[in-house]
Design an enzyme around this catalytic site. Sequence first.
Site, mmCIF file in Angstrom:
data_model
loop_
_atom_site.group_PDB
_atom_site.id
_atom_site.type_symbol
_atom_site.label_atom_id
_atom_site.label_comp_id
_atom_site.label_asym_id
_atom_site.label_seq_id
_atom_site.Cartn_x
_atom_site.Cartn_y
_atom_site.Cartn_z
ATOM 1 N N GLY A 14 23.535 -12.374 -11.143
ATOM 2 C CA GLY A 14 23.141 -11.915 -12.477
ATOM 3 C C GLY A 14 21.730 -12.294 -12.884
ATOM 4 N N ASN A 16 19.190 -10.371 -12.615
ATOM 5 C CA ASN A 16 18.649 -9.197 -13.321
ATOM 6 C C ASN A 16 19.191 -9.123 -14.742
ATOM 7 O OD1 ASN A 16 16.806 -7.455 -11.607
ATOM 8 N ND2 ASN A 16 18.462 -7.908 -10.182
ATOM 9 N N LEU A 105 30.202 4.207 -8.921
ATOM 10 C CA LEU A 105 30.819 4.928 -10.050
ATOM 11 C C LEU A 105 31.074 6.376 -9.659
ATOM 12 C CD1 LEU A 105 28.687 3.602 -13.059
ATOM 13 C CD2 LEU A 105 30.987 2.873 -12.362
ATOM 14 N N ASN A 119 20.222 2.398 -12.302
ATOM 15 C CA ASN A 119 20.611 1.440 -11.259
ATOM 16 C C ASN A 119 19.356 0.830 -10.663
ATOM 17 O OD1 ASN A 119 22.252 0.193 -9.173
ATOM 18 N ND2 ASN A 119 21.464 1.753 -7.771
ATOM 19 N N HIS A 121 17.894 -0.910 -7.224
ATOM 20 C CA HIS A 121 18.210 -1.025 -5.797
ATOM 21 C C HIS A 121 17.053 -1.763 -5.115
ATOM 22 C CE1 HIS A 121 20.156 0.070 -2.063
ATOM 23 N NE2 HIS A 121 18.929 0.281 -1.588
ATOM 24 N N ASP A 158 23.163 9.572 -10.381
ATOM 25 C CA ASP A 158 23.825 10.883 -10.367
ATOM 26 C C ASP A 158 25.075 10.781 -9.502
ATOM 27 O OD1 ASP A 158 22.910 10.891 -7.797
ATOM 28 O OD2 ASP A 158 21.434 12.491 -8.066
ATOM 29 N N GLY A 160 25.507 11.215 -6.414
ATOM 30 C CA GLY A 160 25.294 10.652 -5.082
ATOM 31 C C GLY A 160 25.175 9.128 -5.143
ATOM 32 N N HIS A 188 13.220 -9.849 -5.440
ATOM 33 C CA HIS A 188 13.948 -10.231 -6.652
ATOM 34 C C HIS A 188 12.997 -10.466 -7.829
ATOM 35 C CE1 HIS A 188 18.345 -11.323 -6.006
ATOM 36 N NE2 HIS A 188 18.265 -10.835 -7.211
HETATM 37 C C1 GAR Z 1 19.749 -7.204 -6.619
HETATM 38 O O1 GAR Z 1 18.880 -7.455 -5.558
HETATM 39 C C2 GAR Z 1 19.998 -5.705 -6.746
HETATM 40 O O2 GAR Z 1 18.886 -4.931 -6.458
HETATM 41 C C3 GAR Z 1 21.083 -5.519 -5.723
HETATM 42 O O3 GAR Z 1 21.940 -6.619 -5.926
HETATM 43 C C4 GAR Z 1 21.135 -7.742 -6.304
HETATM 44 C C5 GAR Z 1 21.765 -8.413 -7.507
HETATM 45 O O4 GAR Z 1 21.079 -9.576 -7.876
HETATM 46 N N1 GAR Z 1 21.744 -4.273 -5.904
HETATM 47 C C6 GAR Z 1 22.148 -3.523 -4.891
HETATM 48 O O5 GAR Z 1 22.025 -3.849 -3.718
HETATM 49 C C7 GAR Z 1 22.800 -2.195 -5.305
HETATM 50 N N2 GAR Z 1 22.931 -1.317 -4.194
HETATM 51 P P1 GAR Z 1 21.399 -10.318 -9.237
HETATM 52 O O6 GAR Z 1 22.926 -10.432 -9.333
HETATM 53 O O7 GAR Z 1 20.755 -11.655 -9.115
HETATM 54 O O8 GAR Z 1 20.836 -9.492 -10.343
#
Ligand code: GAR
Length: 208
Positions: A14, A16, A105, A119, A121, A158, A160, A188
């Site tokens: 978490g 982000n 989703l 989202n 990524h 979307d 996909g 990160h």
């Molecule tokens: C982040 O690096 C995010 O981009 C990735 O999960 C991590 C979560 O970090 N998401 C994906 O890979 C989605 N396909 P966090 O829990 O510290 O925010």
Amino acid sequence: MNDVNILVLVSGNGTNLQALIDAERGGRFRGGKEHSGGRIAAVISDRPARALDRAEEAGIPAYTEMPRLSLEPAERRRELSDRILGIARRMDAELIVLAGFLSILEGDIIKTYEGKIINIHPSLLPKFGGKGMYGERVHRAVIEAGEKESGCTVHIVDAGTDTGPVILRRKVPVLDGDSPAALAGRIHDEEHIAITDAVAVMLRRLKK
Ligand code: GAR
């Protein structure tokens, strides 16, 4: 103008989500004459996660909605998506942010919230995205492919997987001898800026 209710979906540490909480506290999502502000109104995790503690520490209602493992994968995704849609409707969410959310989703939520789900990524999409591409796997694939740069992408969700229109990207170099963990750490830091900037962009787009 009223604040936009933001629903944040998480699965892990978490960081982000924390960046979004800190940004809101710092006034980054405050509204103005031209557009509404935003507030993180709830957090949902699809598994037990540190992110839920962060929500609780910030006084944000947090829910755990675990997919039922007895269901077939497609049915499981649909049921989880429908439960999330139910919560989103009840809290009057107008923006859904996938901040490290690792389930996919599907179904009504995608149509109901068309253009309003974003989202993050950890790669420069369209490269290194799609089903099964998450966490360390992404960074390992980037290094194995000999890429000279990587980064993160925030995009509209979307039907996909990792395919919707890009809102913004941030880049980092891939260094000689990089490990997936070292590259992930560098990305990160950029993600925290990207996700905050992307929410600010969406609040302007969603002006009420
Ligand atoms: C982040 O690096 C995010 O981009 C990735 O999960 C991590 C979560 O970090 N998401 C994906 O890979 C989605 N396909 P966090 O829990 O510290 O925010």
